[in-house]
Design an enzyme around this catalytic site. Structure first.
Site, PDB file in Angstrom:
ATOM      1  N   TYR A  38       0.823  -1.216   0.000  1.00 24.31           N
ATOM      2  CA  TYR A  38       0.000   0.000   0.000  1.00 24.31           C
ATOM      3  C   TYR A  38       0.862   1.274   0.000  1.00 24.31           C
ATOM      4  O   TYR A  38       0.735   2.100  -0.927  1.00 24.31           O
ATOM      5  CB  TYR A  38      -1.008   0.002   1.160  1.00 24.31           C
ATOM      6  CG  TYR A  38      -1.782   1.299   1.243  1.00 24.31           C
ATOM      7  CD1 TYR A  38      -2.775   1.599   0.317  1.00 24.31           C
ATOM      8  CD2 TYR A  38      -1.492   2.246   2.216  1.00 24.31           C
ATOM      9  CE1 TYR A  38      -3.468   2.809   0.368  1.00 24.31           C
ATOM     10  CE2 TYR A  38      -2.176   3.449   2.279  1.00 24.31           C
ATOM     11  CZ  TYR A  38      -3.167   3.733   1.354  1.00 24.31           C
ATOM     12  OH  TYR A  38      -3.839   4.932   1.407  1.00 24.31           O
ATOM     13  N   LYS A  63       1.258   4.009  -3.108  1.00 18.70           N
ATOM     14  CA  LYS A  63       0.896   5.431  -2.977  1.00 18.70           C
ATOM     15  C   LYS A  63       2.112   6.308  -3.300  1.00 18.70           C
ATOM     16  O   LYS A  63       1.989   7.367  -3.919  1.00 18.70           O
ATOM     17  CB  LYS A  63       0.385   5.744  -1.558  1.00 18.70           C
ATOM     18  CG  LYS A  63      -0.925   5.091  -1.187  1.00 18.70           C
ATOM     19  CD  LYS A  63      -2.084   5.477  -2.084  1.00 18.70           C
ATOM     20  CE  LYS A  63      -2.637   6.864  -1.847  1.00 18.70           C
ATOM     21  NZ  LYS A  63      -3.846   7.129  -2.657  1.00 18.70           N
TER      22      LYS A  63
END
Ligand SMILES: NC(=O)C1=CN([C@@H]2O[C@H](COP(=O)(O)OP(=O)(O)OC[C@H]3O[C@@H](n4cnc5c(N)ncnc54)[C@H](O)[C@@H]3O)[C@@H](O)[C@H]2O)C=CC1
Ligand SMILES: C[C@H](CCCC(C)(C)O)[C@H]1CC[C@H]2[C@@H]3[C@H](O)CC4=CC(=O)CC[C@]4(C)[C@H]3CC[C@]12C
Length: 409
Positions: A199, A203
């Site tokens: 994650y 990002k």
């Protein structure tokens, strides 16, 4: 255009696209007596001319951005809401003066994104796969968060859309794999942004793509202006994890057991203020392209600095729960063992079922590491002031919690 200063850049151990210069020395904005909100209100006599697209517009943050735009962007003519799953609440918005267009689509499909972007003046890209619990594969997270963002950028370039606001995350910076604290830092605070989890890696990669795209020529020859907003942990109406903790507390007879030391400080920000920041940035990018283009901004407001659990108790307490213990009830090594067991179970059970509890080694590390921000960059650059005070943010969140099913009050 690079970031202001050379601090918490989010350049970690993930694989990065080609480098982006870190330019500095940008002038500080002078906003004059009227803040942007009041300037916006003064604009209300202007023609409604703008077309906005919000990707992920039916998510927790996206819905607040959509509603905020309708309330606070007087120049809006059409608002396109693009999401994999459209919410039924969109229907009630279609009766107002602004044309609300619901588009069911997937950011990983370039042609769907391109069709949605065509003719839009501004894109607010909040769509993303927010998964730190191992629900989705790393490939899927990357596909949605990185390839999806690349598709949005290319769609802007092809269609001549000049303004792109990206919802990034504090996770682009940290906490890092070394568990080093980031205590009330700002966008320039030096910090080693080293990640392994899919994650934050996704990002960080996506943010980099967005910042690198700043200045690219879009169709018609004008430059694309981009910037990235980095919320810390968002809370407020619609926050699913808060509801999960509430139900966990109910199952434990109205108690939650302290797991994290109260001294570990977490940055939290109210969803209404994060939405407001997106609306302001989108509006001001046009007027302050030289200053804001290619910049990152942490999202902040007047929410108090507290540990993750103590902060949640601000809302769960009034709903009848109490947090047991002034110190963690289990030693850290035991929690880590449980978290590791959870990860092992997840892996073993994967062929049969999805086992994705809140506690895993990554969430434990994040919850157990101080990460808080203290900055005024958004105020200096585009006159941001939180729209909601802490008292109002708290009251609204409590109201939402209590209105939900299962409230003890
Ligand atoms: N929740 C938080 O505390 C924080 C969230 N963020 C970022 O804010 C953004 C929004 O997050 P939340 O609202 O919390 O998540 P959310 O899961 O509630 O919303 C994300 C939305 O994106 C949509 N979406 C997912 N995959 C898609 C796809 N392939 N195509 C089109 N739409 C797709 C989902 O259907 C959902 O409506 C994300 O980019 C996230 O990384 C950043 C910092 C903190
Ligand atoms: C679920 C975590 C708390 C569980 C701790 C336990 C099991 C001991 O009770 C959450 C602690 C911190 C949260 C993350 C943080 O707020 C930053 C985030 C930013 C994002 O961009 C997405 C969400 C998140 C990763 C958020 C997720 C839940 C926590 C890990």
């Amino acid at each position: 255009m690079g970031q202001e200063g050379g601090g918490a850049s989010g350049r970690g151990r993930c694989r990065w696209p080609a480098g982006l210069g870190d330019e500095d020395g940008l002038p500080v904005a002078s906003l004059g007596a009227l803040g942007p909100w009041r300037q916006g209100m003064a604009d209300s006599a202007q023609a409604q001319e703008l077309v906005y697209l919000v990707t992920g517009g039916c998510g927790f943050l996206g819905e607040h951005v959509v509603r905020m735009l309708l309330q606070r962007e007087p120049r809006l003519r059409e608002l396109r809401v693009f999401d994999l799953h459209l919410g039924p609440w969109l229907e009630e918005l279609k009766t107002g003066p602004v044309q609300v267009t619901a588009i069911q689509g997937d950011v990983t499909q370039a042609h769907e994104v391109a069709a949605a972007v065509a003719g839009a003046h501004v894109v607010i890209h909040t769509a993303g796969l927010v998964d730190v619990f191992g629900r989705a594969s790393p490939e899927t997270i990357r596909e949605v968060n990185v390839q999806g963002t690349q598709n949005v950028i290319e769609a802007c370039v092809q269609n001549g859309t000049r303004f792109l606001v990206y919802t990034s995350s504090m996770e682009v910076v940290g906490p890092n794999i070394k568990g080093q604290p980031f205590y009330r830092g700002n966008e320039d605070t030096p910090y080693e942004a080293a990640h392994r989890h899919p994650y934050p890696c996704s990002k960080a990669l996506a943010e980099r793509l967005v910042l690198e795209a700043n200045g690219r020529k879009v169709r018609g020859g004008l430059p694309l202006v981009t910037c990235a907003l980095r919320p810390t942990g968002i809370y407020g109406e619609g926050h699913q994890i808060m509801k999960d903790f509430y139900h966990q507390g109910l199952r434990l007879g109205g108690r939650l057991l302290r797991a994290i030391p109260a001294s570990v400080e977490h940055g939290r920000v109210y969803v209404g203020n994060v939405a407001w920041m997106h609306v302001l940035v989108a509006r001001e990018l046009e007027h302050r392209a030289a200053l804001m283009g290619g910049q990152v901004y942490f999202c902040y407001d007047h929410s108090p600095y507290k540990s993750y659990e103590d902060f949640n108790m601000e809302f769960l307490g009034p709903c009848g729960l109490r947090l047991v213990g002034t110190h963690p009830l289990l030693p850290y090594w035991l929690l880590l063992l449980l978290a590791t067991l959870n990860a092992l179970l997840q892996w073993l059970l994967r062929p049969l079922l999805l086992y994705a509890p809140l506690l895993n080694p990554y969430t434990l590390a994040v919850a157990n590491t101080t990460f808080s921000v203290s900055t005024d960059k958004a105020r200096r650059h585009f006159g941001y002031e939180p729209l909601f005070s802490w008292e109002e943010s708290r009251a609204r969140t409590i109201h939402w919690m209590q209105a939900g099913e299962g409230s003890t009050q």
